[in-house]
Design a protein around this motif. Structure first.
Motif, PDB file in Angstrom:
ATOM      1  N   ALA A 509     -10.924  60.489  -7.345  1.00 18.88           N
ATOM      2  CA  ALA A 509     -11.704  59.658  -8.264  1.00 18.88           C
ATOM      3  C   ALA A 509     -11.635  60.196  -9.687  1.00 18.88           C
ATOM      4  O   ALA A 509     -11.530  59.431 -10.654  1.00 18.88           O
ATOM      5  CB  ALA A 509     -13.149  59.580  -7.784  1.00 18.88           C
ATOM      6  N   LEU A 510     -11.676  61.513  -9.831  1.00 17.73           N
ATOM      7  CA  LEU A 510     -11.619  62.113 -11.164  1.00 17.73           C
ATOM      8  C   LEU A 510     -10.250  61.896 -11.806  1.00 17.73           C
ATOM      9  O   LEU A 510     -10.144  61.768 -13.032  1.00 17.73           O
ATOM     10  CB  LEU A 510     -11.920  63.612 -11.073  1.00 17.73           C
ATOM     11  CG  LEU A 510     -13.319  63.982 -10.561  1.00 17.73           C
ATOM     12  CD1 LEU A 510     -13.470  65.490 -10.455  1.00 17.73           C
ATOM     13  CD2 LEU A 510     -14.398  63.400 -11.473  1.00 17.73           C
ATOM     14  N   LEU A 511      -9.196  61.860 -10.992  1.00 15.24           N
ATOM     15  CA  LEU A 511      -7.846  61.625 -11.517  1.00 15.24           C
ATOM     16  C   LEU A 511      -7.629  60.161 -11.875  1.00 15.24           C
ATOM     17  O   LEU A 511      -7.127  59.826 -12.951  1.00 15.24           O
ATOM     18  CB  LEU A 511      -6.795  62.062 -10.484  1.00 15.24           C
ATOM     19  CG  LEU A 511      -6.498  63.559 -10.364  1.00 15.24           C
ATOM     20  CD1 LEU A 511      -5.616  63.821  -9.155  1.00 15.24           C
ATOM     21  CD2 LEU A 511      -5.816  64.083 -11.627  1.00 15.24           C
ATOM     22  N   VAL A 512      -8.004  59.261 -10.954  1.00 21.74           N
ATOM     23  CA  VAL A 512      -7.735  57.832 -11.131  1.00 21.74           C
ATOM     24  C   VAL A 512      -8.644  57.205 -12.185  1.00 21.74           C
ATOM     25  O   VAL A 512      -8.250  56.273 -12.895  1.00 21.74           O
ATOM     26  CB  VAL A 512      -7.870  57.099  -9.776  1.00 21.74           C
ATOM     27  CG1 VAL A 512      -7.747  55.589  -9.941  1.00 21.74           C
ATOM     28  CG2 VAL A 512      -6.824  57.618  -8.788  1.00 21.74           C
ATOM     29  N   LYS A 513      -9.885  57.697 -12.286  1.00 22.92           N
ATOM     30  CA  LYS A 513     -10.882  57.157 -13.227  1.00 22.92           C
ATOM     31  C   LYS A 513     -11.009  55.634 -13.080  1.00 22.92           C
ATOM     32  O   LYS A 513     -10.733  54.858 -14.011  1.00 22.92           O
ATOM     33  CB  LYS A 513     -10.528  57.517 -14.678  1.00 22.92           C
ATOM     34  CG  LYS A 513     -10.548  59.012 -14.964  1.00 22.92           C
ATOM     35  CD  LYS A 513     -10.194  59.299 -16.407  1.00 22.92           C
ATOM     36  CE  LYS A 513     -10.356  60.775 -16.741  1.00 22.92           C
ATOM     37  NZ  LYS A 513      -9.546  61.667 -15.890  1.00 22.92           N
ATOM     38  N   PRO A 514     -11.438  55.155 -11.924  1.00 21.73           N
ATOM     39  CA  PRO A 514     -11.494  53.706 -11.693  1.00 21.73           C
ATOM     40  C   PRO A 514     -12.629  53.046 -12.474  1.00 21.73           C
ATOM     41  O   PRO A 514     -13.619  53.703 -12.831  1.00 21.73           O
ATOM     42  CB  PRO A 514     -11.743  53.611 -10.195  1.00 21.73           C
ATOM     43  CG  PRO A 514     -12.520  54.855  -9.881  1.00 21.73           C
ATOM     44  CD  PRO A 514     -11.946  55.923 -10.772  1.00 21.73           C
ATOM     45  N   ASP A 515     -12.500  51.749 -12.697  1.00 18.03           N
ATOM     46  CA  ASP A 515     -13.594  50.994 -13.315  1.00 18.03           C
ATOM     47  C   ASP A 515     -14.719  50.769 -12.310  1.00 18.03           C
ATOM     48  O   ASP A 515     -15.886  50.703 -12.693  1.00 18.03           O
ATOM     49  CB  ASP A 515     -13.072  49.638 -13.819  1.00 18.03           C
ATOM     50  CG  ASP A 515     -11.992  49.809 -14.873  1.00 18.03           C
ATOM     51  OD1 ASP A 515     -12.142  50.678 -15.739  1.00 18.03           O
ATOM     52  OD2 ASP A 515     -10.986  49.065 -14.815  1.00 18.03           O
ATOM     53  N   TRP A 516     -14.326  50.605 -11.038  1.00 19.92           N
ATOM     54  CA  TRP A 516     -15.300  50.376  -9.959  1.00 19.92           C
ATOM     55  C   TRP A 516     -15.012  51.380  -8.858  1.00 19.92           C
ATOM     56  O   TRP A 516     -13.881  51.487  -8.380  1.00 19.92           O
ATOM     57  CB  TRP A 516     -15.178  48.951  -9.412  1.00 19.92           C
ATOM     58  CG  TRP A 516     -15.593  47.898 -10.397  1.00 19.92           C
ATOM     59  CD1 TRP A 516     -14.905  47.470 -11.486  1.00 19.92           C
ATOM     60  CD2 TRP A 516     -16.813  47.156 -10.382  1.00 19.92           C
ATOM     61  NE1 TRP A 516     -15.590  46.511 -12.160  1.00 19.92           N
ATOM     62  CE2 TRP A 516     -16.785  46.282 -11.504  1.00 19.92           C
ATOM     63  CE3 TRP A 516     -17.912  47.117  -9.542  1.00 19.92           C
ATOM     64  CZ2 TRP A 516     -17.808  45.410 -11.793  1.00 19.92           C
ATOM     65  CZ3 TRP A 516     -18.948  46.232  -9.830  1.00 19.92           C
ATOM     66  CH2 TRP A 516     -18.890  45.396 -10.949  1.00 19.92           C
ATOM     67  N   LEU A 517     -16.051  52.124  -8.449  1.00 15.12           N
ATOM     68  CA  LEU A 517     -15.899  53.144  -7.416  1.00 15.12           C
ATOM     69  C   LEU A 517     -16.890  52.854  -6.286  1.00 15.12           C
ATOM     70  O   LEU A 517     -18.100  52.783  -6.506  1.00 15.12           O
ATOM     71  CB  LEU A 517     -16.164  54.540  -7.996  1.00 15.12           C
ATOM     72  CG  LEU A 517     -16.051  55.714  -7.011  1.00 15.12           C
ATOM     73  CD1 LEU A 517     -14.639  55.803  -6.430  1.00 15.12           C
ATOM     74  CD2 LEU A 517     -16.423  57.032  -7.707  1.00 15.12           C
ATOM     75  N   PHE A 518     -16.353  52.676  -5.077  1.00 18.51           N
ATOM     76  CA  PHE A 518     -17.169  52.382  -3.899  1.00 18.51           C
ATOM     77  C   PHE A 518     -17.095  53.579  -2.941  1.00 18.51           C
ATOM     78  O   PHE A 518     -15.999  54.050  -2.622  1.00 18.51           O
ATOM     79  CB  PHE A 518     -16.668  51.122  -3.192  1.00 18.51           C
ATOM     80  CG  PHE A 518     -16.762  49.881  -4.034  1.00 18.51           C
ATOM     81  CD1 PHE A 518     -17.848  49.029  -3.920  1.00 18.51           C
ATOM     82  CD2 PHE A 518     -15.765  49.554  -4.941  1.00 18.51           C
ATOM     83  CE1 PHE A 518     -17.945  47.879  -4.688  1.00 18.51           C
ATOM     84  CE2 PHE A 518     -15.853  48.403  -5.723  1.00 18.51           C
ATOM     85  CZ  PHE A 518     -16.945  47.571  -5.606  1.00 18.51           C
ATOM     86  N   LEU A 519     -18.257  54.049  -2.484  1.00 17.78           N
ATOM     87  CA  LEU A 519     -18.314  55.213  -1.610  1.00 17.78           C
ATOM     88  C   LEU A 519     -19.098  54.862  -0.343  1.00 17.78           C
ATOM     89  O   LEU A 519     -20.228  54.389  -0.423  1.00 17.78           O
ATOM     90  CB  LEU A 519     -18.996  56.404  -2.304  1.00 17.78           C
ATOM     91  CG  LEU A 519     -18.364  56.882  -3.613  1.00 17.78           C
ATOM     92  CD1 LEU A 519     -19.080  56.247  -4.806  1.00 17.78           C
ATOM     93  CD2 LEU A 519     -18.468  58.402  -3.719  1.00 17.78           C
ATOM     94  N   ASP A 520     -18.474  55.075   0.819  1.00 17.38           N
ATOM     95  CA  ASP A 520     -19.123  54.822   2.097  1.00 17.38           C
ATOM     96  C   ASP A 520     -19.362  56.161   2.794  1.00 17.38           C
ATOM     97  O   ASP A 520     -18.467  56.725   3.417  1.00 17.38           O
ATOM     98  CB  ASP A 520     -18.247  53.929   2.974  1.00 17.38           C
ATOM     99  CG  ASP A 520     -18.894  53.624   4.320  1.00 17.38           C
ATOM    100  OD1 ASP A 520     -20.102  53.885   4.466  1.00 17.38           O
ATOM    101  OD2 ASP A 520     -18.185  53.147   5.218  1.00 17.38           O
ATOM    102  N   GLU A 521     -20.591  56.677   2.664  1.00 17.19           N
ATOM    103  CA  GLU A 521     -20.940  57.974   3.239  1.00 17.19           C
ATOM    104  C   GLU A 521     -19.929  59.040   2.806  1.00 17.19           C
ATOM    105  O   GLU A 521     -19.540  59.916   3.589  1.00 17.19           O
ATOM    106  CB  GLU A 521     -20.987  57.887   4.772  1.00 17.19           C
ATOM    107  CG  GLU A 521     -22.023  56.920   5.319  1.00 17.19           C
ATOM    108  CD  GLU A 521     -23.449  57.444   5.193  1.00 17.19           C
ATOM    109  OE1 GLU A 521     -23.621  58.604   4.789  1.00 17.19           O
ATOM    110  OE2 GLU A 521     -24.383  56.685   5.490  1.00 17.19           O
TER     111      GLU A 521
END
Length: 574
Positions: A509-521
């Motif tokens: 996530a830190l590398l890609v830097k997405p506009d939308w980040l979804f986390l499932d557990e």
């Protein structure tokens, strides 16, 4: 006959696309050369039958000059100019070698094309995911792609070219045998070319008996491929979960389960052995009788002086070639049953993929020119039809931090899959901002085979990031101790702990830097302190990213501005 027609139709449906593909001209060129070389082998066998006649005649007449000429040079004979055996043998070897070499070249090209095509269909619109969810009968897709495709291509070429050679051999030698066999009178009826009719009767009788004896092998070979794959899959699952099995002390249960699968393999194999033994008794006896049978039926003409020794050997050879061509099914019955089993498995796999693609997308995920994410009248169901969420609508604005909460089994992870556009069961729409970069982090991150650097950068190409960026993300995610192993290849999903694997996902996530980040557990394997550091780091490093989390721990709520909660099949604020 109808079943045979249906099977051949299925086999053609598998094979035809390659011969109509972008590689069709090269494929047809290779096939044409292979056919010509195989026909050349048949022609040389015909030539050898005449050479054999002249050679044995020289032995009968004790003509030494003719004997050596037929071996090393050439000689004018009753059949015309006859080259020496050494020239025929050298040419025969060259043709046989290149017939095999070019057939194998065509085989690997055909297999490569079919593998790419089947992989494309399997991966298209995530058909692999839907098949895994809905079609338990389509077992072991890995084996169908890797092993069944190889067997299908190999058997199609081997059996197809063998059948062609048998047909050409039949028509080539039937003329020779007709001319050599003369006629016989039976009950006052004169029968010309009687050995042709005897060979035909012998082969037809053998084919019928081979089918009756070997028919059980069709189902047994199909079942054997399945139980072999099931056993390999169980071993693979054991290897992938060695730690969990060790912690549960589950060795006895695993041994019992592996034993059960191997016993199923053994039982089916014994059934194949018994069926094969019966078939081999017949085919071996059939082949042994065929060695002397032509001499027996041709001997009367030899003993009454109608044909010399060379004529007898040529007659016997021609009879053997005609009978062998007519007995192609007998000789290849076991191979035909294996080929049929392979066709059935590949056809079933393609049918399952087609059914998965035709089933629709369930909850439709669509990109639109809009700033927010919208759930419009979303209903989520399980494959068995049970409803998890009914007619839910919600909006998530850019830059928000939203927690999705609710009891276990309520459907939070299923909603996560629907937001990703991969859940095929349900109705409604998920509309996402067009052009926005999105990253989904499941509870168990996927770590591909290869280097740790590749695992960190997945799904992006590692070349897109500098060494400094990768090292910084690794350090910030708390994995600095792995910095000197970035280019080490290995099965990282087994070398890293669950917490370390989730930290790898954080580094992504830190590398890609997405506009939308979804986390499932995505922090379930971290302790509360590490979890707090995880979310704090996301807020610091990705301040503009919209964050949507599924979590059970109450402490996670403080890192989110609002919550959407599952209650009795509904999704509500608070």
């Amino acid at each position: 006959m109808r079943r045979l027609g249906s099977f051949l139709s299925d086999a053609w449906a598998l094979a035809a696309p390659y011969w109509r593909s972008e590689e069709r001209w090269r494929a047809r060129f290779f096939l044409g050369i292979v056919i010509v070389l195989n026909l050349a082998l048949v022609a040389m066998n015909v030539l050898l039958s005449y050479w054999n006649r002249e050679f044995f005649n020289t032995l009968q007449t004790k003509d030494a000059d003719a004997f050596w000429a037929l071996l090393f040079w050439w000689r004018d004979t009753e059949s015309g100019p006859m080259p020496g055996f050494i020239f025929i043998a050298v040419l025969y070897i060259l043709v046989a070698v290149y017939a095999l070499y070019l057939r194998q070249a065509l085989q690997i090209r055909w297999r490569a094309w079919m593998t790419r095509e089947l992989l494309d269909r399997w991966l298209e619109d995530r058909a692999y995911y839907r098949v895994a969810l809905t079609d338990a009968a389509t077992d072991n897709p890995d084996q169908r792609i890797a092993e069944d495709l190889r067997l299908f291509v190999d058997a199609s070429l081997t059996l197809g070219l063998g059948l062609m050679r048998s047909v050409v051999t039949l028509f080539s030698f039937i003329l020779v045998l007709w001319a050599l066999s003369g006629s016989v009178t039976v009950f006052g009826l004169r029968i010309p070319g009687y050995m042709v009719w005897i060979a035909l009767l012998y082969a037809v009788l053998g084919t019928v008996l081979a089918h009756l004896i070997g028919r059980p092998l069709i189902g047994l070979n199909y079942q054997q491929e399945r139980v072999e794959a099931d056993f390999r899959f169980a071993l693979m699952r054991f290897r992938e979960n060695v730690e969990g099995i060790a912690l549960y002390r589950g060795e006895a249960g695993e041994k019992r389960r592996l034993g059960e699968r191997f016993q199923a393999l053994m039982d089916n194999w014994w059934a194949i052995m018994v069926a094969t033994k019966r078939l081999t008794f017949f085919t071996a006896g059939y082949a042994q009788v065929a060695i002397v049978f032509p001499f027996v039926v041709a001997a009367p003409r030899f003993f009454n002086g109608a044909i010399p020794l060379g004529g007898l050997t040529q007659t016997a050879s021609a009879f053997g070639d005609v009978q062998g061509a007519l007995s192609w099914i007998v000789d290849n019955y076991a191979g035909l049953t294996e080929w049929r089993a392979t066709v059935l498995r590949l056809t079933g796999f393609r049918t399952a993929i087609a059914a998965a693609l035709a089933a629709g997308n369930g909850v439709a995920a669509r990109a639109e020119a809009r700033p927010d994410l919208a759930l419009d009248h979303v209903t989520l169901t399980l494959p068995d039809g049970r409803v998890l969420l009914r007619d839910a609508s919600a909006r998530i604005g850019p830059g928000e931090s939203v927690l999705i909460a609710g009891p276990s089994g309520a459907g939070k992870s299923t909603l996560f899959r629907a937001l990703a556009g991969i859940w095929p069961f349900g109705t409604g729409q998920v509309r996402v901002p067009e052009g926005a970069s999105v990253l989904f982090l499941p509870q168990r991150p996927y770590l591909p085979l290869g280097t740790l650097r590749r695992a960190l950068c997945y799904p992006r190409d590692a070349a897109e990031f500098t060494a400094a960026e990768v090292a910084a993300a690794l350090e910030e995610a708390g994995l600095g101790h792995l910095a000197d192993r970035l280019d080490e290849e290995g099965a990282w999903d087994r070398q890293l702990s669950g917490g370390e694997q989730q930290r790898v996902a954080l580094a992504r996530a830190l590398l890609v830097k997405p506009d939308w980040l979804f986390l499932d557990e995505a922090t379930a394997s971290l302790d509360p302190e590490a979890e707090a550091e995880f979310y704090t780091l996301l807020q610091q490093k990705l301040p503009g990213t919209t964050l949507v989390s599924i979590a059970h721990r109450p402490a996670v709520a403080e890192y989110h501005g609002r919550a959407l909660r599952f209650r009795d099949g509904k999704l509500s604020e608070g």
